[in-house]
Design an enzyme around this catalytic site. Structure first.
Site, PDB file in Angstrom:
ATOM      1  N   GLY A 114       0.481   9.495  -0.169  1.00  0.00           N
ATOM      2  CA  GLY A 114       0.954   7.987   0.448  1.00  0.00           C
ATOM      3  C   GLY A 114       0.665   8.725   2.105  1.00  0.00           C
ATOM      4  O   GLY A 114       1.326   7.084   2.588  1.00  0.00           O
ATOM      5  N   SER A 152     -10.735  14.614  -1.161  1.00  0.00           N
ATOM      6  CA  SER A 152     -10.024  13.419  -1.731  1.00  0.00           C
ATOM      7  C   SER A 152     -10.169  11.953  -1.709  1.00  0.00           C
ATOM      8  O   SER A 152     -11.372  11.622  -1.889  1.00  0.00           O
ATOM      9  CB  SER A 152      -8.804  13.014   0.332  1.00  0.00           C
ATOM     10  OG  SER A 152      -8.002  11.486  -0.304  1.00  0.00           O
ATOM     11  N   VAL A 189      -4.427  15.884   7.604  1.00  0.00           N
ATOM     12  CA  VAL A 189      -4.894  14.715   8.648  1.00  0.00           C
ATOM     13  C   VAL A 189      -3.814  14.010   7.746  1.00  0.00           C
ATOM     14  O   VAL A 189      -3.369  13.826   6.614  1.00  0.00           O
ATOM     15  CB  VAL A 189      -6.399  14.977   7.742  1.00  0.00           C
ATOM     16  CG1 VAL A 189      -6.559  13.719   8.146  1.00  0.00           C
ATOM     17  CG2 VAL A 189      -7.362  16.119   8.004  1.00  0.00           C
ATOM     18  N   ASP A 199      -9.127 -17.010   5.256  1.00  0.00           N
ATOM     19  CA  ASP A 199      -8.378 -16.394   5.496  1.00  0.00           C
ATOM     20  C   ASP A 199      -9.412 -15.314   6.073  1.00  0.00           C
ATOM     21  O   ASP A 199     -10.474 -14.973   6.718  1.00  0.00           O
ATOM     22  CB  ASP A 199      -8.942 -15.579   3.697  1.00  0.00           C
ATOM     23  CG  ASP A 199      -8.210 -14.449   3.123  1.00  0.00           C
ATOM     24  OD1 ASP A 199      -7.060 -14.484   3.732  1.00  0.00           O
ATOM     25  OD2 ASP A 199      -8.499 -13.479   2.855  1.00  0.00           O
ATOM     26  N   ALA A 245      -4.829  21.662   3.802  1.00  0.00           N
ATOM     27  CA  ALA A 245      -5.574  22.558   3.383  1.00  0.00           C
ATOM     28  C   ALA A 245      -5.785  23.742   3.848  1.00  0.00           C
ATOM     29  O   ALA A 245      -5.355  23.618   5.343  1.00  0.00           O
ATOM     30  CB  ALA A 245      -7.312  21.516   3.115  1.00  0.00           C
ATOM     31  N   VAL A 284      -3.188  14.509   3.473  1.00  0.00           N
ATOM     32  CA  VAL A 284      -3.383  15.690   2.880  1.00  0.00           C
ATOM     33  C   VAL A 284      -3.596  16.746   3.503  1.00  0.00           C
ATOM     34  O   VAL A 284      -3.523  17.275   4.807  1.00  0.00           O
ATOM     35  CB  VAL A 284      -5.017  15.071   2.097  1.00  0.00           C
ATOM     36  CG1 VAL A 284      -4.983  14.744   1.269  1.00  0.00           C
ATOM     37  CG2 VAL A 284      -5.471  15.360   3.693  1.00  0.00           C
ATOM     38  N   ASP A 334      -5.809 -16.911  -2.504  1.00  0.00           N
ATOM     39  CA  ASP A 334      -6.236 -17.800  -1.605  1.00  0.00           C
ATOM     40  C   ASP A 334      -6.669 -18.429  -2.876  1.00  0.00           C
ATOM     41  O   ASP A 334      -6.540 -20.048  -1.744  1.00  0.00           O
ATOM     42  CB  ASP A 334      -7.402 -16.819  -0.942  1.00  0.00           C
ATOM     43  CG  ASP A 334      -8.296 -15.893   0.049  1.00  0.00           C
ATOM     44  OD1 ASP A 334      -6.178 -16.385   0.550  1.00  0.00           O
ATOM     45  OD2 ASP A 334      -9.119 -14.868   0.087  1.00  0.00           O
TER      46      ASP A 334
END
Length: 772
Positions: free
Chosen positions: A510, A480, A524, A444, A515, A513, A645
């Protein structure tokens, strides 16, 4: 193909099967006929069942051990006799075995119990030398033999009889021939009283044959019962109730009663209980069950949800579209069950030998008896009935290779201990035999071939220094809770960068952010998010695409209207991944990569590790299907760590999981890597090869004694006591060969009896996330 999986203990079969398949029903009936009770494992507490079986077998062996010591004491040859040292040796070896088995208790109980067995044997022998038992001695010995054969060991008689009915000559058949031969020899002595006939010795041999066989059963059970409970772990992911909203009110409804169209509320931190569509609410959801990637997926109205995934901090109202057996989680459960059912069986070395050895012993016994009946006729003499009977019975007694039954379990216990020292837990006996034959290892990606956690991999300053770029990004991300944000802040701390305090922090779910730091506006987030705020990003699309092609997530950092730079975060290969793959190739073992991640990321990491065969965007059931396809060519080992898996780990000839992985992955695997080194796959492979060599050595030693004893017994001149000595000597030799220098491994395994073994506790996994 019939989907039938059988995990056998001595009196119980755990069955998973399709009742519509006729041959499956035939198998169930056959198992019932030979004395197994049929149980549904989902209705059992598996560890409790396993431990009860182990304790029950230990109790049987201790009873049989006491009977054997008493039987040997009843033989009672005088101190001046040449047989006296042999009797003492046999009793001493049995007392030593009592010490071994009692190690599952405290030291005080072990010492006291062993001393009691020694005193018991000495007392019986002393009383016999004084003639206390008199003419009742053979009758007492006969009673002991009958108790062992038809009482303590009646399950062996039943299984041997049913095997014979079907023309199967296995170890149960062979041990019963030996036991009944000893019983028959003793009964002849009781009935006809031949002069100088070893009546008691024959009965004692019957008792000892069964005692050693019961001991071998117990050792095998210790290995077998440390098995997986994968389906149970998967079922644990299903909630008992779902929070269904009806007529504006929330009610708790049993999970099986949820219907298509129901509105189900998913609270923060809960498992998503149904496949459906989000009606209202927003949240980040971990769907590693599907993709294998610990990545937070943003869920908004009209987005699909998948049962078994883990909800984040928001609340979702989901309309169920699929329920019951068609849900994703139930399909994964079914895939695990199918993989278990379709997993290729392994024919053990001992089984292969016994298929030839058993008929040879039976034919030799028949030939020896016939020879001493017919040969004298050819020379003009009368048939030697006593010698013919003595030869046939002695061959059957000497023919049972009691040490063979313990050869494989002892080697496996030794190998398991050695593997544990290297940070590898070998959970099943099959793993020791299968792993050495593996010609392909399938990895994996996330958490297996890679480290499985996000970290800052590249810093690309554009309108600032590297230090300033990281300081600005970390100052904003410090407020955050996003995993990528934590990775940025962690890197700043590692570099000793002091973080300024920002104001007006605002998270855009999503995306990124915002500030303020003094008079500056900071942003950012994903390049798309920053570009939407009016920041010029187009000139750097080539750099961003190149980083993303390497499987990295790119974050843009902006101040006011200026793009300060880019941060690339993502997973990385484990430090020993490339070397492990290279060494596997050097051993002639091919490698593959199977992942639920995208093609681009999969090929990047495969290329870095030296793996050519790549399968990307693969769902859990598809992983098991790919493993089955590869198994058409060679033996396959699967290395994974995620829920997704589990079917592939179960399907593979050998499943290998990391101890820090998901519970279901751990429970589905045959081998667990505890030290987080990918190179431990090679350690497990080496231990497997070494253990198999030990098994071959032990089997050879066991049959060496029988190879010498059977021709001698065929002469009709071998005293039954030599059968006892051969048993004790061969078992002792195998113990020494298996555990020399590593006896602690065996005693540690003994100590677990009666205590449910615990799988390694998975370490907490940080969730990583990508921002759209």
């Amino acid at each position: 193909m019939d989907k039938v999986a059988v995990s056998l203990t001595h009196e119980q079969a755990l069955i998973e099967y399709d009742p519509k398949v006729a041959r499956a029903e035939d198998l169930l009936q056959t198992l019932k006929d030979i004395g197994y009770t049929i149980s549904d494992p989902r209705k059992l507490r598996p560890y409790d069942e396993d431990e009860r079986a182990l304790v029950r077998e230990r109790r049987r062996f201790l009873i049989a051990l006491g009977a054997s010591i008493a039987a040997m004491g009843l033989v009672g040859y005088p101190i001046s006799s040449r047989w006296f040292p042999l009797c003492v040796f046999s009793i001493a070896s049995l007392v030593a075995f009592s010490f071994v088995v009692l190690r599952g208790y405290s030291v005080r109980v072990t010492v006291a119990g062993s001393a009691l067995f020694a005193a018991f044997g000495t007392g019986i022998y002393a009383l016999q030398l004084r003639g206390v038992f008199g003419s009742t001695t053979p009758w007492i010995a006969c009673a002991l033999a009958l108790i062992l054969i038809f009482g303590v060991g009646r399950h062996i008689v039943r299984m041997a009889f049913m095997a014979l009915r079907r023309g199967i000559l296995n170890q149960h058949v062979l041990v019963e021939f030996g036991a009944f031969a000893g019983l028959a020899g003793g009964l002849v002595g009781l009935a006809f009283h031949p002069p100088n006939y070893p009546t008691v010795a024959f009965f004692s041999v019957a008792v000892m044959v069964l005692t050693y066989h019961i001991f071998s059963e117990w050792l095998s059970l210790i290995v077998k019962t440390r098995s997986s409970q994968a389906v149970k772990k998967l079922l644990d992911l299903e909630p008992d109730v779902a929070h269904v909203v009806r007529n504006g009110k929330e009610v708790d409804v049993p999970f099986d009663k949820v219907r298509v169209g129901d509105l189900v509320r998913i609270r923060p931190g809960e498992r998503v209980s149904v496949d459906g569509v989000v009606e209202s609410g927003e949240s980040n959801v971990d769907e590693s069950l599907v993709t294998g990637e610990p990545r937070l997926i943003e869920k908004r109205p009209e987005d699909q949800t998948i049962s078994g995934s883990l909800n984040g901090h928001g609340t979702l109202l989901v309309r169920a579209t699929v329920v019951g057996d068609e849900s994703f989680l139930r399909q994964v459960i079914r895939s695990v069950e199918d993989a278990r059912a379709l997993k290729p069986g392994l024919l053990h070395l001992v089984d292969r030998v016994l298929k030839i050895y058993t008929p040879v012993v039976l034919l030799t016994a028949l030939g020896a008896t016939s020879f001493w009946l017919l040969f004298p006729l050819l020379t003009g003499s009368s048939p030697d009935l006593q010698r013919a009977m003595f030869a046939g019975l002695s061959v059957l007694v000497m023919g049972y290779p009691c040490a063979v039954g313990i050869s494989a379990p002892l080697s496996i216990v030794r190998g398991a201990g050695e593997a544990a020292e290297r940070g590898v837990l070998m959970r099943t006996g099959e793993a020791f035999q299968a792993l050495r034959r593996v010609r392909r290892v399938v990895f994996d990606k996330t958490g297996t071939l890679t480290e499985g956690r996000p970290a800052l991999r590249r810093i690309i300053p554009l309108a600032s220094s590297e230090q300033e770029l990281l300081a600005v990004a970390a100052a904003v991300e410090a407020s955050s809770e996003h995993p990528l944000a934590r990775a940025v802040v962690e890197e700043a701390f590692n570099r000793g960068i002091a973080l300024a305090e920002v104001q007006g922090f605002e998270a855009v779910l999503g995306k990124g952010v915002k500030a303020r730091l003094r008079d500056a506006s900071l942003m950012v987030g994903s390049p798309t998010f920053v570009e939407a705020q009016g920041i010029e990003v187009a000139a750097h699309r080539g750099t961003i695409s190149e980083l993303e092609s390497q499987g990295l997530t790119v974050i843009a950092v902006a101040r006011n209207s200026t793009l300060l730079g880019l941060l690339a975060l993502g997973d990385a290969l484990r430090p020993d991944a490339t070397e492990t793959v290279r060494r596997l190739h050097a051993l002639g073992i091919r490698t593959s990569l199977i992942t639920g991640d995208n093609e681009q990321a999969a090929r990047h990491f495969a290329r870095s590790a030296g793996i050519e065969d790549v399968h990307a965007r693969v769902l859990p059931a598809e992983k098991a299907a790919i493993i089955r396809k590869l198994q058409e060519i060679s033996r396959v080992a699967m290395v994974g760590d995620g829920i997704n898996d589990a079917p592939a780990l179960m399907q593979a000839d050998v499943g290998i999981a990391f101890g820090s992985g998901a519970d279901i992955a751990i429970e589905s695997a045959d081998v667990i890597i505890l030290n987080q080194r990918l190179a431990a796959v090679l350690d497990a492979y080496e231990v497997s090869r070494y253990s198999y060599r030990k098994i071959v050595q032990n089997v050879s030693l066991a049959f060496l004694f029988n190879g010498i004893g059977i021709p001698a017994a065929a002469t009709g001149l071998v005293h039954p006591i030599w059968g006892m000595v051969a048993m004790a000597t061969s078992v002792t030799a195998i113990f020494i060969n298996s555990l020399w220098g590593h006896g602690a491994y065996f005693f540690e395994a003994i100590k677990t009896v009666g205590h449910a073994p615990q799988a390694p506790s998975p370490a907490p996994q940080a969730l990583s996330g990508a921002r759209a």
